[in-house]
Design an enzyme around this catalytic site. Structure first.
Site, PDB file in Angstrom:
ATOM      1  N   PRO A 331       0.859  -1.195   0.000  1.00  0.00           N
ATOM      2  CA  PRO A 331       0.000   0.000   0.000  1.00  0.00           C
ATOM      3  C   PRO A 331       0.893   1.243   0.000  1.00  0.00           C
ATOM      4  CG  PRO A 331      -0.001  -1.029   2.167  1.00  0.00           C
ATOM      5  CD  PRO A 331       0.914  -1.852   1.314  1.00  0.00           C
ATOM      6  N   ASP A 509       5.923   2.871   1.920  1.00  0.00           N
ATOM      7  CA  ASP A 509       4.994   1.786   2.281  1.00  0.00           C
ATOM      8  C   ASP A 509       4.197   2.230   3.506  1.00  0.00           C
ATOM      9  OD1 ASP A 509       3.818  -0.515   3.305  1.00  0.00           O
ATOM     10  OD2 ASP A 509       5.513  -1.802   2.768  1.00  0.00           O
ATOM     11  N   HIS A 510       2.898   2.418   3.326  1.00  0.00           N
ATOM     12  CA  HIS A 510       2.083   3.000   4.390  1.00  0.00           C
ATOM     13  C   HIS A 510       1.946   2.093   5.603  1.00  0.00           C
ATOM     14  CE1 HIS A 510      -0.624   5.903   6.089  1.00  0.00           C
ATOM     15  NE2 HIS A 510      -0.679   6.585   4.962  1.00  0.00           N
ATOM     16  N   ARG A 511       2.299   0.797   5.444  1.00  0.00           N
ATOM     17  CA  ARG A 511       2.243  -0.095   6.606  1.00  0.00           C
ATOM     18  C   ARG A 511       3.322   0.278   7.613  1.00  0.00           C
ATOM     19  NH1 ARG A 511       2.822  -5.607   3.412  1.00  0.00           N
ATOM     20  NH2 ARG A 511       4.366  -4.266   2.421  1.00  0.00           N
ATOM     21  N   VAL A 512       4.394   0.914   7.127  1.00  0.00           N
ATOM     22  CA  VAL A 512       5.524   1.238   7.991  1.00  0.00           C
ATOM     23  C   VAL A 512       5.649   2.750   8.172  1.00  0.00           C
ATOM     24  CG1 VAL A 512       8.035   0.970   8.263  1.00  0.00           C
ATOM     25  CG2 VAL A 512       6.704  -0.839   7.157  1.00  0.00           C
TER      26      VAL A 512
END
Ligand code: CAO
Length: 537
Positions: A331, A509-512
């Protein structure tokens, strides 16, 4: 003019004694330059050894399971030799024999031909798992009539001639052996007797049956009921079994709805795409939450005008797969920023002028690498990777600073890595990126020179552009895209002044990395480039 070439395992970095897991060619095969010859797989990497030239395979020197290292002789190639009679084109040749061919035993002369089970090697009492025809069906010579499947082999019995099915002597589950009557055909066409009575047919059939038996020798469980309904050749059945595919679920797009190799592949791709979609897409419009992708459109482009078809380069094939995975699975969001590099560029040009005689040259890329290292040190999440190997998502923070940069080459994009960039000065980095880019263009980069990166810079500054959205080089979590600097009017509080502005595009990376952190990173890099003295702070 032909020339004998010994194809050896190229530089494969630190890997030694790597097992051969697939051999794609055999003596007599015709290969093109860059065709994969064998695949090597260690516990960390899978590598193809490509053909260095077009030619005909003379000898294969390795087999599956052999362990090889750099320099191991893989095969001998007759380069430049044209495909002669008897030489088979790769792909066709490597297909396992799909059926006893060209003719099973056909005893009685026209008008009625009894089709019997041909010589099927050591196999006896083999169950009939599929009957593809019914009484009254017209068949062509070589059409599959029934399929037999033992625990070790799957074999089609093809029609020896064109004809109409008069009687079927077997039913599903019947056990047959060589000579068992299968079907009676009434011949159509003139060539009946010749084909049916061809004495050459029997040995050929035996050979093909033996090949089918060998090639299907995986002692896998036989999926009798579902597979029995499917219309597919033995090699396709074997392929499906290896992948655990239930053939009854695969839509056959071959003649008469026959399931082809590529139908199984497409089915697996569809399932994989759905699985990937299910893992990543949380709010998909589809009922299942997966991607529910349509198959790739098939267009007959030649209908609309002249066309030329060329294979993708090896680099593009490999990087394309990685890019597609990263595009689907990460994402990612791209954040834009403009850096004022007026002073930095003036400084760079001045230093380059001073060093004209020595030939040492500073590049903008070298300053960008230095600025990014400093930003990675300040924002350690950018120097991290997601790891799922323990079954749970963890973040691996790297204490080293290896920076990759995208380099354009005639064969496609390569991404070499400047190792330990934190310990190097800008002159050293500029020289190293220049050397790595040169090697990339000449196709001489070794795997070790493209591994271990923490963060990537993709600079299109030498070409142009304003902003773009680079794709993250997973498992890295961010990439900085750079376009061409341009003079822009900037308001200094009193007036517009001309400043040299460098466009930055950071994909994270929007997860991080959330939007706030990404923007902090961008602002920090912008300030460093605006005044490089800050790098000392
Ligand atoms: N703004 C303005 N000019 C720039 C610039 C920028 N951001 N970056 C480089 N330039 C100038 C250079 O100063 C150089 O000019 P001089 O010859 O007058 O010094 C000229 O453009 C050519 O530079 P370059 O791009 O060849 O060299 P580099 O060190 O800046 O970059 C490399 C090296 C390997 C990054 C580059 O050659 C390259 O391959 N870029 C393409 C990367 C790419 O394809 N990315 C896309 C990936 S996603 O598909």
């Amino acid at each position: 003019m032909s020339q004998t070439i010994e194809v050896k395992v190229p530089d494969i970095g630190d890997f030694k004694d790597v097992p051969v897991i697939e051999v794609m060619v055999k003596p007599g095969d015709t290969v093109k330059a860059e065709d994969s010859l064998v695949t090597l797989e260690s516990d960390k990497a899978t590598m193809d050894v490509p053909s260095p030239a077009a030619g005909i395979v003379k000898e294969v020197k390795v087999k599956i399971g052999d362990k090889v290292s750099e320099g191991t002789l893989v095969l001998v190639l007759d380069a430049g030799a044209s495909s002669s009679e008897g030489a088979t084109v790769r792909g066709e040749a490597s297909k396992p024999a799909s059926a006893p061919s060209p003719s099973p035993i056909a005893a009685t002369p026209s008008p009625l031909t009894e089709v019997k089970v041909p010589d099927i090697g050591d196999f006896k009492d083999v169950p009939v798992i599929e009957i593809m025809v019914k009484v009254g069906d017209a068949v062509k010579a070589e059409d599959a009539l029934v399929t037999l499947e033992s625990d070790k082999a799957t074999m089609d019995v093809p029609a020896p001639i064109a004809g109409v099915v008069q009687a079927i002597a077997v039913k599903l589950g019947d056990k047959v052996s060589q000579g068992s009557l299968i079907i009676t055909l009434a011949a159509t066409g003139a060539a009946v007797a010749a084909t049916a009575a061809s004495p050459a047919a029997a040995p050929a059939a035996a050979e093909a049956a033996a090949a089918a038996a060998t090639s299907s020798s995986t002692p896998a469980p036989v999926a009798t009921a579902p597979a029995g309904k499917a219309h597919a050749s033995p090699s396709v059945r074997k392929f499906a079994r290896e992948l655990g595919v239930d053939l009854s679920k695969v839509a056959g797009r071959g003649p008469k709805g026959r399931i082809r190799h590529e139908d199984v592949q497409n089915y697996v791709k569809g399932v994989m795409a759905q699985a990937a979609g299910g893992a990543t897409a949380t709010a998909g419009a589809s009922l299942g939450g997966g991607l529910d992708l349509l198959p790739w459109p098939k267009v007959d482009f030649a209908k609309f005008g002249a066309i030329e078809t060329k294979p993708l380069s090896r680099i593009k094939k490999i990087s394309g797969q990685n890019l597609a995975r990263n595009w689907v699975m990460v994402p990612a969001v791209t954040y834009h920023e403009d850096a004022d590099i007026t002073d930095l560029e003036a400084f760079r040009l001045q230093v380059n002028k001073e060093n004209e005689k020595s030939g040492q040259k500073l590049t903008m890329l070298a300053f960008l690498i230095k600025a990014c290292v400093k930003a990675l040190q300040k924002f350690p999440e950018f120097n991290a990777s997601i790891d799922t190997s323990g079954g749970e998502m963890t973040l691996v923070y790297k204490k080293y600073f290896h920076i990759a940069f995208a380099a354009d080459t005639p064969n496609g994009l390569v991404v070499p890595v400047v190792k330990n960039a934190d310990q190097k000065g800008v002159f050293e980095i500029a020289a190293e990126t220049g050397e790595l880019a040169r090697k990339g263009r000449e196709g001489k980069l070794g795997p070790a020179e493209m591994q271990g990166a923490c963060f990537t810079i993709s600079s299109l500054g030498g070409i142009g552009g304003t902003h773009f959205s680079p794709i993250i080089n997973a498992p890295e979590v961010a990439i900085l895209g750079v376009n061409k600097s341009a003079m822009k009017p900037v308001w200094d509080g009193k007036a517009f002044v001309p400043r040299l502005i460098l466009p930055l595009s950071l994909t994270a990376d929007h997860r991080v990395i959330d939007g706030a952190m990404a923007t902090h990173f961008n602002v920090y890099v912008r300030r460093l480039l605006g005044d490089m003295r800050r790098i000392m702070l």
